[in-house]
Design a protein around this motif. Structure first.
Motif, short mmCIF file in Angstrom:
data_model
loop_
_atom_site.label_atom_id
_atom_site.label_comp_id
_atom_site.label_asym_id
_atom_site.label_seq_id
_atom_site.Cartn_x
_atom_site.Cartn_y
_atom_site.Cartn_z
N MET B 1 -40.06 -47.70 -56.30
CA MET B 1 -38.67 -47.23 -56.41
C MET B 1 -38.21 -46.53 -55.12
O MET B 1 -37.14 -46.81 -54.59
N GLU B 2 -39.05 -45.63 -54.61
CA GLU B 2 -38.70 -44.94 -53.37
C GLU B 2 -38.49 -45.98 -52.25
O GLU B 2 -37.54 -45.91 -51.48
N GLU B 3 -39.41 -46.94 -52.23
CA GLU B 3 -39.35 -48.06 -51.27
C GLU B 3 -37.99 -48.77 -51.36
O GLU B 3 -37.31 -48.99 -50.36
N HIS B 4 -37.62 -49.11 -52.59
CA HIS B 4 -36.36 -49.81 -52.85
C HIS B 4 -35.17 -48.97 -52.37
O HIS B 4 -34.26 -49.48 -51.70
N LEU B 5 -35.18 -47.69 -52.69
CA LEU B 5 -34.08 -46.81 -52.28
C LEU B 5 -33.99 -46.70 -50.76
O LEU B 5 -32.89 -46.71 -50.18
N LEU B 6 -35.14 -46.60 -50.12
CA LEU B 6 -35.16 -46.54 -48.65
C LEU B 6 -34.53 -47.79 -48.03
O LEU B 6 -33.75 -47.72 -47.10
N GLU B 7 -34.92 -48.93 -48.58
CA GLU B 7 -34.42 -50.21 -48.07
C GLU B 7 -32.90 -50.32 -48.26
O GLU B 7 -32.18 -50.71 -47.35
N VAL B 8 -32.43 -49.96 -49.46
CA VAL B 8 -30.99 -50.02 -49.73
C VAL B 8 -30.24 -49.03 -48.83
O VAL B 8 -29.22 -49.36 -48.23
N ALA B 9 -30.78 -47.83 -48.71
CA ALA B 9 -30.13 -46.81 -47.87
C ALA B 9 -30.06 -47.31 -46.42
O ALA B 9 -29.02 -47.19 -45.77
N ALA B 10 -31.18 -47.89 -45.94
CA ALA B 10 -31.20 -48.38 -44.56
C ALA B 10 -30.13 -49.45 -44.38
O ALA B 10 -29.41 -49.47 -43.38
N ARG B 11 -30.00 -50.34 -45.37
CA ARG B 11 -28.98 -51.40 -45.25
C ARG B 11 -27.58 -50.81 -45.23
O ARG B 11 -26.72 -51.25 -44.47
N ARG B 12 -27.34 -49.80 -46.05
CA ARG B 12 -26.01 -49.17 -46.07
C ARG B 12 -25.74 -48.41 -44.77
O ARG B 12 -24.67 -48.54 -44.17
N PHE B 13 -26.73 -47.64 -44.32
CA PHE B 13 -26.57 -46.91 -43.05
C PHE B 13 -26.34 -47.89 -41.90
O PHE B 13 -25.52 -47.65 -41.02
N ILE B 88 -40.11 -55.51 -36.27
CA ILE B 88 -38.65 -55.34 -36.21
C ILE B 88 -37.96 -56.43 -37.03
O ILE B 88 -37.05 -56.14 -37.81
N GLY B 89 -38.41 -57.67 -36.87
CA GLY B 89 -37.78 -58.79 -37.57
C GLY B 89 -37.84 -58.66 -39.08
O GLY B 89 -36.93 -59.08 -39.78
N GLU B 90 -38.92 -58.05 -39.57
CA GLU B 90 -39.07 -57.91 -41.03
C GLU B 90 -38.41 -56.64 -41.55
O GLU B 90 -38.37 -56.40 -42.76
N ASN B 91 -37.92 -55.81 -40.64
CA ASN B 91 -37.30 -54.54 -41.05
C ASN B 91 -36.04 -54.25 -40.25
O ASN B 91 -35.88 -53.15 -39.71
N VAL B 92 -35.18 -55.25 -40.17
CA VAL B 92 -34.01 -55.13 -39.30
C VAL B 92 -33.16 -53.91 -39.66
O VAL B 92 -32.75 -53.13 -38.79
N ALA B 93 -32.91 -53.69 -40.95
CA ALA B 93 -32.07 -52.56 -41.36
C ALA B 93 -32.72 -51.23 -40.97
O ALA B 93 -32.07 -50.35 -40.39
#
Lengths: 223, 223
Positions: B1-13, B88-93
């Motif tokens: 869940m924390e992982e998911h939230l981090l990923e979504v937050a990164a995409r929004r930021f 970087i390619g796998e974590n662009v956001a």
């Protein structure tokens, strides 16, 4: 004066962020009354827009002519990289804004900036393709090499400190890296020359060996 | 869940900017109640901090071991570039936030992130110096080449679209560019080998020529 205000605004946007910077802030750092700024810019977004147009114009003016210059493609590539690094290195604040604050541009201008970028990339790709087709460059994936070159050069705005680095040194190192990375010429030509000499000598040696053999057969007493 | 939230937050930021994004916004995009987010993060800045720590940790875990791996420096360089591009390619956001929103980190964390960056650069510079001292790389300005490599790779977050590009293709093109740019080996080693053969043949030829001359002098009748 407009020049000065653009430069100060770019430095403020670059260090504090566009949204966090006020016109008051820029006026104070520029040492002018806020009222007199309105002679040049109606609002903060117009300032931002002018910074982008300035960068786009600088890129276009310094780099476009190289595309069609009567030069071999490796020389065009060299000069393009030199020009790009010089342009970014001499305008770090402007380019920092250019690379970071695009989201706050009006949509119309975003499209215009995107077009300038596309054109620049297409020009650079054209130079690479020209070089590949002439055998000057090895058969690179031109589009990906364009991204590599732009990344390498654009990143300059993140780390370049005029007092710490000499731009000429940076340029020399980057040009060398890109040239060796792309050129098919230098290494190969010298290798080809050496290989030709080698082949020639081997033939001579073969002839000589046959001759010696004949001579030796002709004078068995000398053995 | 924390992982998911981090990923979504990164995409929004990454798409809307850190300051323009609210926790409500992140909760909505993550499909969770805002209240339940507080189990993982006290506030937006903690989310940002966790994104930075995640990136720093990923860089450290994937790249640090390469520095001291029992591999030749050119192989270390190759794998470092491959790992960096893959990461970087796998974590662009995540990397977009990492490269754009540092100004909003608390000062303590800024220092920590700066240290991770310094360490990564020092490791890469170490690999280059090692290669230069072993004659595997030409005598490059290691510090400037580090900036070039990092710029080339970091820029990926600006343009890489997983659907449009294949990361393997990008990696192959960039590794080739950097290798050819840095290696003293390939071209030079083959050239050295050819030059050695040439020298050897020239000596042989000299010996043979002397032999032929002697033989001919010894059998003048055959002239």
């Amino acid at each position: 004066m407009e020049e000065h205000l653009l430069e100060v605004a770019a430095r403020r946007f670059a260090s504090a962020g566009y949204r966090q910077t006020t016109l008051d802030d820029i006026a104070r750092h520029a040492g002018v009354a806020k009222a007199s700024m309105y002679r040049y810019f109606e609002n903060k977004q117009e300032l931002l827009a002018k910074i982008f147009l300035r960068v786009a114009d600088t890129l276009a003016r310094s780099l476009r002519p190289l595309r069609t210059a009567p030069l071999p493609p490796d020389e065009k590539l060299r000069r393009t990289v030199q020009e790009l690094l010089r342009t970014i290195g001499e305008n770090v604040a402007l380019f920092t804004v250019f690379y970071s604050e695009e989201a706050d541009l009006p949509a119309r201008l975003q499209a215009e900036v995107a077009e300038v970028r596309q054109r620049f990339m297409a020009d650079l790709e054209g130079i690479l393709r020209e070089g590949v087709s002439q055998g000057v460059f090895r058969p690179v994936n031109a589009r990906l090499v364009v991204y590599a070159i732009i990344g390498m050069c654009a990143w300059l705005h993140k780390w370049y400190l005029p007092g710490r680095e000499r731009l000429e040194e940076v340029t020399a190192a980057f040009v060398e890296l890109i040239e060796r990375g792309c050129l098919a010429v230098r290494g190969t030509r010298e290798k080809d020359r050496l290989a030709d000499q080698l082949r020639h000598l081997q033939e001579l040696l073969g002839t000589l060996a046959t001759q010696v053999e004949h001579l030796e057969q002709g004078s068995p007493a000398r053995r």
